[in-house]
Design an enzyme around this catalytic site. Structure first.
Site, PDB file in Angstrom:
ATOM      1  N   LYS A  30      13.506  10.533  -1.205  1.00 46.68           N
ATOM      2  CA  LYS A  30      14.066  11.294  -0.084  1.00 46.68           C
ATOM      3  C   LYS A  30      15.061  10.461   0.714  1.00 46.68           C
ATOM      4  O   LYS A  30      16.060  10.982   1.231  1.00 46.68           O
ATOM      5  CB  LYS A  30      12.940  11.793   0.842  1.00 46.68           C
ATOM      6  CG  LYS A  30      12.497  13.201   0.514  1.00 46.68           C
ATOM      7  CD  LYS A  30      11.547  13.324  -0.646  1.00 46.68           C
ATOM      8  CE  LYS A  30      12.121  13.726  -1.947  1.00 46.68           C
ATOM      9  NZ  LYS A  30      11.124  13.784  -3.037  1.00 46.68           N
ATOM     10  N   LEU A  70       0.851  -1.200   0.000  1.00 45.34           N
ATOM     11  CA  LEU A  70       0.000   0.000   0.000  1.00 45.34           C
ATOM     12  C   LEU A  70       0.888   1.253   0.000  1.00 45.34           C
ATOM     13  O   LEU A  70       2.081   1.174   0.231  1.00 45.34           O
ATOM     14  CB  LEU A  70      -0.898  -0.020   1.242  1.00 45.34           C
ATOM     15  CG  LEU A  70      -1.827  -1.236   1.352  1.00 45.34           C
ATOM     16  CD1 LEU A  70      -2.531  -1.251   2.705  1.00 45.34           C
ATOM     17  CD2 LEU A  70      -2.858  -1.248   0.223  1.00 45.34           C
ATOM     18  N   HIS A  89      15.975  32.380  18.497  1.00 49.01           N
ATOM     19  CA  HIS A  89      17.318  32.663  18.002  1.00 49.01           C
ATOM     20  C   HIS A  89      18.292  31.639  18.563  1.00 49.01           C
ATOM     21  O   HIS A  89      18.194  31.304  19.743  1.00 49.01           O
ATOM     22  CB  HIS A  89      17.753  34.063  18.450  1.00 49.01           C
ATOM     23  CG  HIS A  89      19.154  34.391  18.061  1.00 49.01           C
ATOM     24  ND1 HIS A  89      19.497  34.679  16.764  1.00 49.01           N
ATOM     25  CD2 HIS A  89      20.300  34.440  18.799  1.00 49.01           C
ATOM     26  CE1 HIS A  89      20.802  34.910  16.708  1.00 49.01           C
ATOM     27  NE2 HIS A  89      21.305  34.770  17.926  1.00 49.01           N
ATOM     28  N   LEU A 137       1.209  16.246  -6.281  1.00 44.48           N
ATOM     29  CA  LEU A 137       1.884  16.262  -4.986  1.00 44.48           C
ATOM     30  C   LEU A 137       1.127  15.373  -4.012  1.00 44.48           C
ATOM     31  O   LEU A 137      -0.113  15.368  -3.998  1.00 44.48           O
ATOM     32  CB  LEU A 137       1.919  17.684  -4.411  1.00 44.48           C
ATOM     33  CG  LEU A 137       2.783  18.698  -5.160  1.00 44.48           C
ATOM     34  CD1 LEU A 137       2.519  20.103  -4.656  1.00 44.48           C
ATOM     35  CD2 LEU A 137       4.262  18.346  -5.007  1.00 44.48           C
ATOM     36  N   GLY A 166       0.954   3.613  -2.630  1.00 44.95           N
ATOM     37  CA  GLY A 166       0.990   4.244  -3.958  1.00 44.95           C
ATOM     38  C   GLY A 166       2.382   4.622  -4.425  1.00 44.95           C
ATOM     39  O   GLY A 166       3.405   4.178  -3.880  1.00 44.95           O
ATOM     40  N   THR A 167       2.392   5.470  -5.453  1.00 47.10           N
ATOM     41  CA  THR A 167       3.648   5.954  -6.022  1.00 47.10           C
ATOM     42  C   THR A 167       4.501   6.562  -4.920  1.00 47.10           C
ATOM     43  O   THR A 167       5.705   6.307  -4.827  1.00 47.10           O
ATOM     44  CB  THR A 167       3.333   7.050  -7.070  1.00 47.10           C
ATOM     45  OG1 THR A 167       2.466   6.504  -8.053  1.00 47.10           O
ATOM     46  CG2 THR A 167       4.595   7.585  -7.715  1.00 47.10           C
ATOM     47  N   ALA A 226      14.319  19.101 -16.766  1.00 50.77           N
ATOM     48  CA  ALA A 226      14.893  19.747 -15.572  1.00 50.77           C
ATOM     49  C   ALA A 226      13.798  20.158 -14.603  1.00 50.77           C
ATOM     50  O   ALA A 226      13.798  21.259 -14.057  1.00 50.77           O
ATOM     51  CB  ALA A 226      15.731  20.949 -15.980  1.00 50.77           C
ATOM     52  N   GLY A 227      12.828  19.263 -14.401  1.00 51.14           N
ATOM     53  CA  GLY A 227      11.781  19.512 -13.403  1.00 51.14           C
ATOM     54  C   GLY A 227      12.218  18.944 -12.056  1.00 51.14           C
ATOM     55  O   GLY A 227      13.392  18.582 -11.868  1.00 51.14           O
TER      56      GLY A 227
HETATM   57  P1  FAD Z   1      -0.581   7.324  -6.418  1.00 51.31           P
HETATM   58  O1  FAD Z   1       0.317   7.536  -5.294  1.00 51.31           O
HETATM   59  O2  FAD Z   1      -0.003   7.186  -7.777  1.00 51.31           O
HETATM   60  O3  FAD Z   1      -1.427   6.028  -6.074  1.00 51.31           O
HETATM   61  C1  FAD Z   1      -2.336   5.470  -6.959  1.00 51.31           C
HETATM   62  C2  FAD Z   1      -2.485   3.997  -6.675  1.00 51.31           C
HETATM   63  O4  FAD Z   1      -3.561   3.479  -7.465  1.00 51.31           O
HETATM   64  C3  FAD Z   1      -1.251   3.195  -7.076  1.00 51.31           C
HETATM   65  O5  FAD Z   1      -0.780   2.486  -5.950  1.00 51.31           O
HETATM   66  C4  FAD Z   1      -1.734   2.251  -8.172  1.00 51.31           C
HETATM   67  O6  FAD Z   1      -1.136   0.970  -8.095  1.00 51.31           O
HETATM   68  C5  FAD Z   1      -3.228   2.154  -7.869  1.00 51.31           C
HETATM   69  N1  FAD Z   1      -4.057   1.835  -9.044  1.00 51.31           N
HETATM   70  C6  FAD Z   1      -4.039   2.422 -10.259  1.00 51.31           C
HETATM   71  N2  FAD Z   1      -4.995   1.890 -11.055  1.00 51.31           N
HETATM   72  C7  FAD Z   1      -5.629   0.952 -10.323  1.00 51.31           C
HETATM   73  C8  FAD Z   1      -6.725   0.065 -10.567  1.00 51.31           C
HETATM   74  N3  FAD Z   1      -7.381   0.074 -11.730  1.00 51.31           N
HETATM   75  N4  FAD Z   1      -7.088  -0.767  -9.582  1.00 51.31           N
HETATM   76  C9  FAD Z   1      -6.457  -0.778  -8.386  1.00 51.31           C
HETATM   77  N5  FAD Z   1      -5.433   0.036  -8.088  1.00 51.31           N
HETATM   78  C10 FAD Z   1      -5.033   0.900  -9.036  1.00 51.31           C
HETATM   79  N6  FAD Z   1       5.097  14.363  -4.082  1.00 51.31           N
HETATM   80  C11 FAD Z   1       5.304  15.107  -2.986  1.00 51.31           C
HETATM   81  O7  FAD Z   1       4.381  15.723  -2.474  1.00 51.31           O
HETATM   82  N7  FAD Z   1       6.539  15.178  -2.415  1.00 51.31           N
HETATM   83  C12 FAD Z   1       7.615  14.527  -2.935  1.00 51.31           C
HETATM   84  O8  FAD Z   1       8.706  14.622  -2.402  1.00 51.31           O
HETATM   85  C13 FAD Z   1       7.415  13.747  -4.101  1.00 51.31           C
HETATM   86  N8  FAD Z   1       8.443  13.067  -4.642  1.00 51.31           N
HETATM   87  C14 FAD Z   1       8.222  12.285  -5.738  1.00 51.31           C
HETATM   88  C15 FAD Z   1       9.297  11.592  -6.277  1.00 51.31           C
HETATM   89  C16 FAD Z   1       9.114  10.775  -7.377  1.00 51.31           C
HETATM   90  C17 FAD Z   1      10.293  10.017  -7.947  1.00 51.31           C
HETATM   91  C18 FAD Z   1       7.809  10.632  -7.935  1.00 51.31           C
HETATM   92  C19 FAD Z   1       7.578   9.721  -9.103  1.00 51.31           C
HETATM   93  C20 FAD Z   1       6.745  11.320  -7.403  1.00 51.31           C
HETATM   94  C21 FAD Z   1       6.935  12.163  -6.304  1.00 51.31           C
HETATM   95  N9  FAD Z   1       5.888  12.890  -5.742  1.00 51.31           N
HETATM   96  C22 FAD Z   1       6.117  13.671  -4.649  1.00 51.31           C
HETATM   97  C23 FAD Z   1       4.529  12.833  -6.302  1.00 51.31           C
HETATM   98  C24 FAD Z   1       3.642  11.904  -5.471  1.00 51.31           C
HETATM   99  O9  FAD Z   1       4.223  10.627  -5.421  1.00 51.31           O
HETATM  100  C25 FAD Z   1       2.260  11.838  -6.084  1.00 51.31           C
HETATM  101  O10 FAD Z   1       1.754  13.142  -6.248  1.00 51.31           O
HETATM  102  C26 FAD Z   1       1.307  11.060  -5.191  1.00 51.31           C
HETATM  103  O11 FAD Z   1       1.769   9.738  -5.003  1.00 51.31           O
HETATM  104  C27 FAD Z   1      -0.092  11.025  -5.804  1.00 51.31           C
HETATM  105  O12 FAD Z   1      -0.932  10.317  -4.975  1.00 51.31           O
HETATM  106  P2  FAD Z   1      -2.217   9.582  -5.541  1.00 51.31           P
HETATM  107  O13 FAD Z   1      -2.871   8.954  -4.353  1.00 51.31           O
HETATM  108  O14 FAD Z   1      -3.015  10.495  -6.376  1.00 51.31           O
HETATM  109  O15 FAD Z   1      -1.686   8.459  -6.547  1.00 51.31           O
END
Ligand code: FAD
Length: 460
Positions: A51, A38, A439, A314, A40-41, A180-181
């Site tokens: 990090k 669990l 301070h 984010l 997500g990304t 360069a993002g």
């Molecule tokens: P996600 O975290 O993408 O989660 C979506 C979930 O849905 C996934 O687990 C996926 O497997 C699941 N899913 C998709 N389709 C289905 C389906 N049909 N059935 C069941 N499950 C499904 N953000 C920050 O705020 N700070 C940071 O420092 C930061 N660093 C990052 C670094 C990197 C390298 C990356 C790639 C991203 C970073 N982000 C950061 C962005 C952040 O990870 C995302 O904005 C955030 O995870 C989005 O959350 P979310 O819940 O919308 O989606």
């Protein structure tokens, strides 16, 4: 057919937080996630592992280069990359397991599998926990995946996304970053510190598009000094993996040979596997799901939050949207103030922003005052030996209300929290300036910048 009050698709920061908040509010909630872990990304291949590597690579870099100036001598320094990656994986694993624990504690039922709509209010789950489910309310929180550009295929060998760049088994001698993002510069920093030559190819004429242009200029200057090899205004036309190297083609330049290519050109919304046709829900041209201020889609009872909808990608934005969405479903009230959502780049120095940029204020014809304070004039920054950068506060010219804050410097990501609270509370720059700041702390720079809005900075 099992029925729930609410089903959340996706257990990223948007989805899992929405599920927990809904359960706290008394709903019977299920969350469907196709990955075994669990979080997500963000937890698996985003915020947390990046990090973890940024913190550890910075330690290595400090030990090899930065400690001498503090009078600390280090003997022979060695990098154990395998151990560094293992520790990163352990951090991820602890946190993803933590989310599973939170689901249990809050009685959120978890389904492992891919969710697809079969009709209005109906979903099928295919995978480990195959099932057919119904619910009055369904939140789509399926997030995003790495995007690419024409001519560049993410083959996962030598041409890959951030996911691969979090786990290179050896330090690439030469890494080419396309874009360069934020993600390109954060992961570029990791490998630069660990010894790679890092070439960054950017289509725009500046780095970190979208940030206040002062920040982008200052960051460009500082990162160039660190050794980043920037090529701005560069149009990449192709990248491919060969046996022992990769080759990147750029308009008007010789091909670039390198060991790894990190494609960091943005992310696409995850909507393709959802079967949206079954409920007649269309995506926009960018594949995202459009919503109103309550996160309602065009189909009644279906909501969307996080990376899958337009807006900044984010984790904390996704979380706040999840909470606002379920609070609105249950109580009729729920709101996200996008002007108070901070954005942070975890490079060294860190970069952090909240509210409006100067360009946005100028475009909107808003008159404002600027207060700026350099870390060089701050005692704590001097003690840390980390004096590059500044804090800039923008406040309405007539009523002094804080409209934006932009920081580049040590711990900018922590310092921005005070500015976000100020914006959320509708504070004036004078409110910040009159608040006592301990301070010697870096936060005194925020106070001094707030004083600067009225032209009465003390220490500069
Ligand atoms: P996600 O975290 O993408 O989660 C979506 C979930 O849905 C996934 O687990 C996926 O497997 C699941 N899913 C998709 N389709 C289905 C389906 N049909 N059935 C069941 N499950 C499904 N953000 C920050 O705020 N700070 C940071 O420092 C930061 N660093 C990052 C670094 C990197 C390298 C990356 C790639 C991203 C970073 N982000 C950061 C962005 C952040 O990870 C995302 O904005 C955030 O995870 C989005 O959350 P979310 O819940 O919308 O989606």
């Amino acid at each position: 057919m099992t029925e729930y009050d609410l089903i959340v698709i996706g257990a990223g920061p948007g989805g899992y937080v929405a599920a927990i908040r809904a359960a706290q509010l008394g709903l019977n909630v299920a969350c469907i996630e196709r990955e075994p872990a669990l979080g997500g990304t963000c937890l698996r291949v985003g915020c947390i592992p990046s990090k973890a590597l940024l913190e550890r690579s910075e330690l290595y870099h400090e030990a090899s280069d930065g400690l001498k100036k503090h009078g600390v001598k280090v003997g022979k320094l060695e990098l154990d990359l395998a151990a560094m990656l293992k520790r990163k994986d352990a951090t991820v694993s602890a946190l993803t397991k933590g989310v599973a624990g939170l689901f249990k504690k809050n009685n959120v039922t978890r389904y492992e599998g891919t969710a697809t709509f079969t009709g209005k209010g109906a979903l099928k789950v295919e995978g480990k926990d195959s099932a057919e489910l119904t619910a009055k309310h369904i939140i789509i929180a399926t997030g995003s995946k790495p995007a690419t550009i024409p001519g560049v295929e993410l083959d996962g060998k030598r041409v890959g996304s951030s996911t691969e760049a979090l786990s290179y088994e050896e330090v690439p001698k030469h890494l080419v970053v396309i874009g360069a993002g934020v993600i390109g510069l954060e992961l570029g920093s990791v490998w630069l510190r660990l010894g790679s030559k890092v070439t960054v190819l950017e289509y725009m004429d500046h780095i970190l598009p979208g940030l206040d242009s002062d920040l982008s200029k200052e960051a460009h200057k500082l990162f160039k000094k660190q050794g980043f090899d920037f090529h701005l205004g560069s149009k990449v036309t192709g990248a491919k993996s060969l046996k022992s190297k990769a080759v990147v083609s750029v308009d008007g330049m010789d091909d670039i040979e390198c060991d790894q290519v990190l494609v960091a050109t943005g992310r696409w919304a995850n909507t393709d596997s959802l079967g949206l046709d079954a409920i007649g829900l269309e995506t926009n041209k960018r594949g995202q799901i459009e919503v109103n201020e309550h996160f309602e889609t065009a189909v009644e009872g279906v909501y969307a939050i996080g990376d899958v909808i337009p807006g900044l990608m984010l984790a904390h934005k996704a979380e706040d949207e999840g909470v606002a969405c379920v609070e609105h479903i249950v109580t009729g009230v729920g709101h996200v103030n996008y002007d108070a959502v901070p954005g942070i780049v975890y490079t060294h120095p860190e970069i952090a922003s909240v509210g409006k940029t100067e360009q946005e204020l100028q475009d909107a014809g808003v008159e404002y005052n600027v207060g700026k304070f350099n870390f060089m004039a701050n005692g704590r920054a001097r003690a840390l030996g980390d004096t590059a950068g500044w804090v800039k506060i923008l406040a309405d010219k007539q009523i002094d209300r804080v409209l934006g804050a932009h920081i580049i410097g040590p711990r900018a990501g922590d310092l921005i929290a005070e500015c976000a609270v100020a914006i959320e509370f509708g504070a004036s720059a004078e409110d910040i300036a009159r608040s006592c700041h301990a301070h010697p702390t870096l936060a005194e720079c925020v106070k001094e910048a707030a004083l600067g809005v009225a032209g009465r900075t003390i220490h500069m």
